[in-house]
Design a protein around this motif. Structure first.
Motif, PDB file in Angstrom:
ATOM      1  N   GLN A 137      46.262 -38.338  16.943  1.00  0.00           N
ATOM      2  CA  GLN A 137      45.716 -37.019  17.236  1.00  0.00           C
ATOM      3  C   GLN A 137      46.703 -35.969  16.734  1.00  0.00           C
ATOM      4  O   GLN A 137      47.916 -36.155  16.854  1.00  0.00           O
ATOM      5  CB  GLN A 137      45.509 -36.814  18.745  1.00  0.00           C
ATOM      6  N   GLN A 160      43.669 -29.632  20.702  1.00  0.00           N
ATOM      7  CA  GLN A 160      42.295 -30.012  21.020  1.00  0.00           C
ATOM      8  C   GLN A 160      42.099 -31.520  20.911  1.00  0.00           C
ATOM      9  O   GLN A 160      41.539 -32.148  21.809  1.00  0.00           O
ATOM     10  CB  GLN A 160      41.289 -29.281  20.126  1.00  0.00           C
ATOM     11  N   ALA A 161      42.572 -32.124  19.823  1.00  0.00           N
ATOM     12  CA  ALA A 161      42.449 -33.575  19.655  1.00  0.00           C
ATOM     13  C   ALA A 161      43.268 -34.309  20.712  1.00  0.00           C
ATOM     14  O   ALA A 161      42.829 -35.337  21.248  1.00  0.00           O
ATOM     15  CB  ALA A 161      42.889 -33.987  18.254  1.00  0.00           C
ATOM     16  N   ALA A 213      44.038 -33.157  23.750  1.00  0.00           N
ATOM     17  CA  ALA A 213      43.327 -32.988  25.023  1.00  0.00           C
ATOM     18  C   ALA A 213      42.097 -33.897  25.080  1.00  0.00           C
ATOM     19  O   ALA A 213      41.814 -34.488  26.130  1.00  0.00           O
ATOM     20  CB  ALA A 213      42.925 -31.527  25.214  1.00  0.00           C
ATOM     21  N   ASP A 214      41.381 -34.032  23.961  1.00  0.00           N
ATOM     22  CA  ASP A 214      40.218 -34.922  23.928  1.00  0.00           C
ATOM     23  C   ASP A 214      40.644 -36.362  24.203  1.00  0.00           C
ATOM     24  O   ASP A 214      39.974 -37.084  24.939  1.00  0.00           O
ATOM     25  CB  ASP A 214      39.509 -34.847  22.579  1.00  0.00           C
ATOM     26  N   TYR A 215      41.765 -36.774  23.603  1.00  0.00           N
ATOM     27  CA  TYR A 215      42.242 -38.137  23.830  1.00  0.00           C
ATOM     28  C   TYR A 215      42.555 -38.349  25.319  1.00  0.00           C
ATOM     29  O   TYR A 215      42.122 -39.331  25.918  1.00  0.00           O
ATOM     30  CB  TYR A 215      43.484 -38.485  22.989  1.00  0.00           C
ATOM     31  N   TYR A 216      43.313 -37.424  25.913  1.00  0.00           N
ATOM     32  CA  TYR A 216      43.703 -37.630  27.313  1.00  0.00           C
ATOM     33  C   TYR A 216      42.533 -37.468  28.273  1.00  0.00           C
ATOM     34  O   TYR A 216      42.513 -38.112  29.324  1.00  0.00           O
ATOM     35  CB  TYR A 216      44.923 -36.791  27.692  1.00  0.00           C
ATOM     36  N   ALA A 217      41.539 -36.669  27.932  1.00  0.00           N
ATOM     37  CA  ALA A 217      40.319 -36.632  28.748  1.00  0.00           C
ATOM     38  C   ALA A 217      39.686 -38.022  28.746  1.00  0.00           C
ATOM     39  O   ALA A 217      39.265 -38.529  29.794  1.00  0.00           O
ATOM     40  CB  ALA A 217      39.352 -35.579  28.217  1.00  0.00           C
ATOM     41  N   TRP A 218      39.638 -38.656  27.565  1.00  0.00           N
ATOM     42  CA  TRP A 218      39.098 -40.012  27.455  1.00  0.00           C
ATOM     43  C   TRP A 218      39.945 -41.012  28.248  1.00  0.00           C
ATOM     44  O   TRP A 218      39.416 -41.824  28.996  1.00  0.00           O
ATOM     45  CB  TRP A 218      39.029 -40.424  25.975  1.00  0.00           C
ATOM     46  N   GLU A 226      39.536 -40.615  31.944  1.00  0.00           N
ATOM     47  CA  GLU A 226      38.200 -41.027  32.357  1.00  0.00           C
ATOM     48  C   GLU A 226      38.072 -42.557  32.385  1.00  0.00           C
ATOM     49  O   GLU A 226      37.367 -43.104  33.225  1.00  0.00           O
ATOM     50  CB  GLU A 226      37.166 -40.453  31.395  1.00  0.00           C
ATOM     51  N   PRO A 241      39.217 -41.355  21.159  1.00  0.00           N
ATOM     52  CA  PRO A 241      39.139 -40.317  20.142  1.00  0.00           C
ATOM     53  C   PRO A 241      40.274 -40.484  19.125  1.00  0.00           C
ATOM     54  O   PRO A 241      41.415 -40.745  19.494  1.00  0.00           O
ATOM     55  CB  PRO A 241      39.332 -39.020  20.933  1.00  0.00           C
TER      56      PRO A 241
END
Length: 144
Positions: free
Chosen positions: A55, A59-60, A62-67, A70, A141
């Protein structure tokens, strides 16, 4: 020369302190299911690399850590740390449960972090064996 050595030691001590605090915050953020508490330790142009994904930019990242937050309930247990200037290498065990399957996942890792002049991390690189973990990270991601 004594002052120079003391100054260099002071930088390493500061980096070590920030690394320890960030790791504690990762664990706390994971328990609270709030990745923002972990993300605040990284610059806007952060780079993250692992055997499974890369990443670049907040943004990338944050997307990874959201995944990750989750899909896993995890904790990071530090075994040892080596600091040199603004770079730290942390050997740790990532002890997790894959939420969708309920499967325990333990991974011995090394993270190499580099601190920017802002006092936030500009990069984090993870190193670990990949043979037994591919199924869990294939949908991350930025997956390779």
């Amino acid at each position: 020369q004594m002052r120079t050595a003391a100054g260099a030691g002071a930088v390493a001590m500061q980096v070590e302190r920030i690394v320890k605090i960030a790791i504690m915050e990762y664990n706390s953020a994971m328990r609270a299911e709030d990745p923002a508490r972990w993300l605040k330790y990284f610059t806007d142009n952060v780079e993250r690399h692992s055997p499974y994904s890369t990443q670049q930019g907040m943004q990338a990242f944050a997307d990874y850590y959201a995944w990750e937050f989750e899909n896993f309930e995890a904790s990071w247990a530090t075994k040892r740390m080596i600091i040199s200037g603004s770079v730290g290498a942390v050997e740790f065990e990532w002890d997790a449960v894959h939420k969708p399957s309920g499967t325990p996942v333990k991974v011995d890792m090394v993270a190499v972090v580099e601190l920017a002049s802002s006092g936030k991390f500009q990069s984090i690189n993870f190193y670990y064996g990949t043979a037994e973990h591919a199924d869990y990270f294939a949908s991350a991601p930025g997956a390779k």
